[in-house]
Design an enzyme around this catalytic site. Structure first.
Site, PDB file in Angstrom:
ATOM      1  N   ARG A  63     -63.201 -38.765  55.154  1.00 53.08           N
ATOM      2  CA  ARG A  63     -63.614 -40.011  55.671  1.00 53.08           C
ATOM      3  C   ARG A  63     -62.581 -40.894  56.477  1.00 53.08           C
ATOM      4  O   ARG A  63     -62.844 -41.601  57.166  1.00 53.08           O
ATOM      5  CB  ARG A  63     -64.214 -40.518  54.557  1.00 53.08           C
ATOM      6  CG  ARG A  63     -65.514 -40.099  53.962  1.00 53.08           C
ATOM      7  CD  ARG A  63     -66.289 -40.938  52.923  1.00 53.08           C
ATOM      8  NE  ARG A  63     -65.384 -41.175  51.735  1.00 53.08           N
ATOM      9  CZ  ARG A  63     -65.325 -40.296  50.795  1.00 53.08           C
ATOM     10  NH1 ARG A  63     -66.145 -39.189  50.617  1.00 53.08           N
ATOM     11  NH2 ARG A  63     -64.461 -40.437  49.827  1.00 53.08           N
ATOM     12  N   GLU A 100     -57.180 -36.124  38.513  1.00 49.18           N
ATOM     13  CA  GLU A 100     -57.813 -36.525  37.161  1.00 49.18           C
ATOM     14  C   GLU A 100     -57.609 -35.278  36.339  1.00 49.18           C
ATOM     15  O   GLU A 100     -57.138 -35.227  35.181  1.00 49.18           O
ATOM     16  CB  GLU A 100     -59.279 -36.964  37.047  1.00 49.18           C
ATOM     17  CG  GLU A 100     -59.752 -37.342  35.473  1.00 49.18           C
ATOM     18  CD  GLU A 100     -60.836 -37.989  35.757  1.00 49.18           C
ATOM     19  OE1 GLU A 100     -61.516 -38.351  34.431  1.00 49.18           O
ATOM     20  OE2 GLU A 100     -61.614 -37.992  36.716  1.00 49.18           O
TER      21      GLU A 100
END
Length: 180
Positions: A63, A100
């Site tokens: 993006r 994560e």
């Protein structure tokens, strides 16, 4: 009623609760991109926040590419694509960063720019800052001058913008949302 300078842009960003997992408030820029006037205003305001000349605008996959290209055109700069590892055909240099669960890697062509190039880093959102910090390390490893970064959205509670500031990066974000 007093409004923040970019309330008009914040109103164009859709929030999707519990995506990609429960408790997350996903900030979806696709609704901003669908609004031609809002998208144009976001580009103009990013450009207004740039301090001094830049040689390259580095967009983080994927993006960040959307915002990097029109900002580069407005600044008279080139566009540098920071890609996921394995996506570039030539010799590359790369930087690992933590996710994560595990790690990821971003890369640029080894010959993407001359040492000393002034680079503005751009992405759509700054959360924990792991990808942006890796991008700064990568660009600096290639001898770029990276002193500023721009984002459409900041999630300040997650500390990413502050972690970039510790690295000597001036951070500009058009809107901030509470939570994560």
């Amino acid at each position: 009623m007093v409004t923040a300078p970019n309330d008009d842009l914040a109103a164009l960003i859709r929030t999707i609760p519990d995506f990609p997992k429960p408790g997350i408030m996903f900030r979806d820029i696709t609704t901003l991109l669908l609004d031609p006037a809002g998208f144009a205003r976001s580009i103009e305001r990013i450009v207004e926040g740039v301090d001094g000349p830049v040689d390259l605008v580095a967009g983080i996959e994927a993006r960040g590419f959307i915002f990097a290209a029109p900002v580069a055109v407005a600044l008279g700069a080139g566009v540098l694509l920071l890609r996921k590892d394995g996506k570039l055909p030539g010799a590359t240099i790369a930087e690992d960063y933590a996710l994560e669960y595990g790690t990821d890697r971003i890369a640029i062509h080894a010959d993407a720019f001359a040492p000393g190039a002034r680079v503005l880093l751009i992405d759509d959102l700054i959360a924990t800052g792991g990808t942006a910090r890796a991008a700064v390390r990568l660009l600096r490893k290639a001898a770029a001058q990276v002193t500023q970064a721009a984002f459409v959205i900041d999630l300040p509670e997650l500390g990413g913008a502050d972690s970039l500031r510790v690295e000597g990066i001036e951070v500009n974000a058009l809107v901030a949302f509470a939570g994560h």
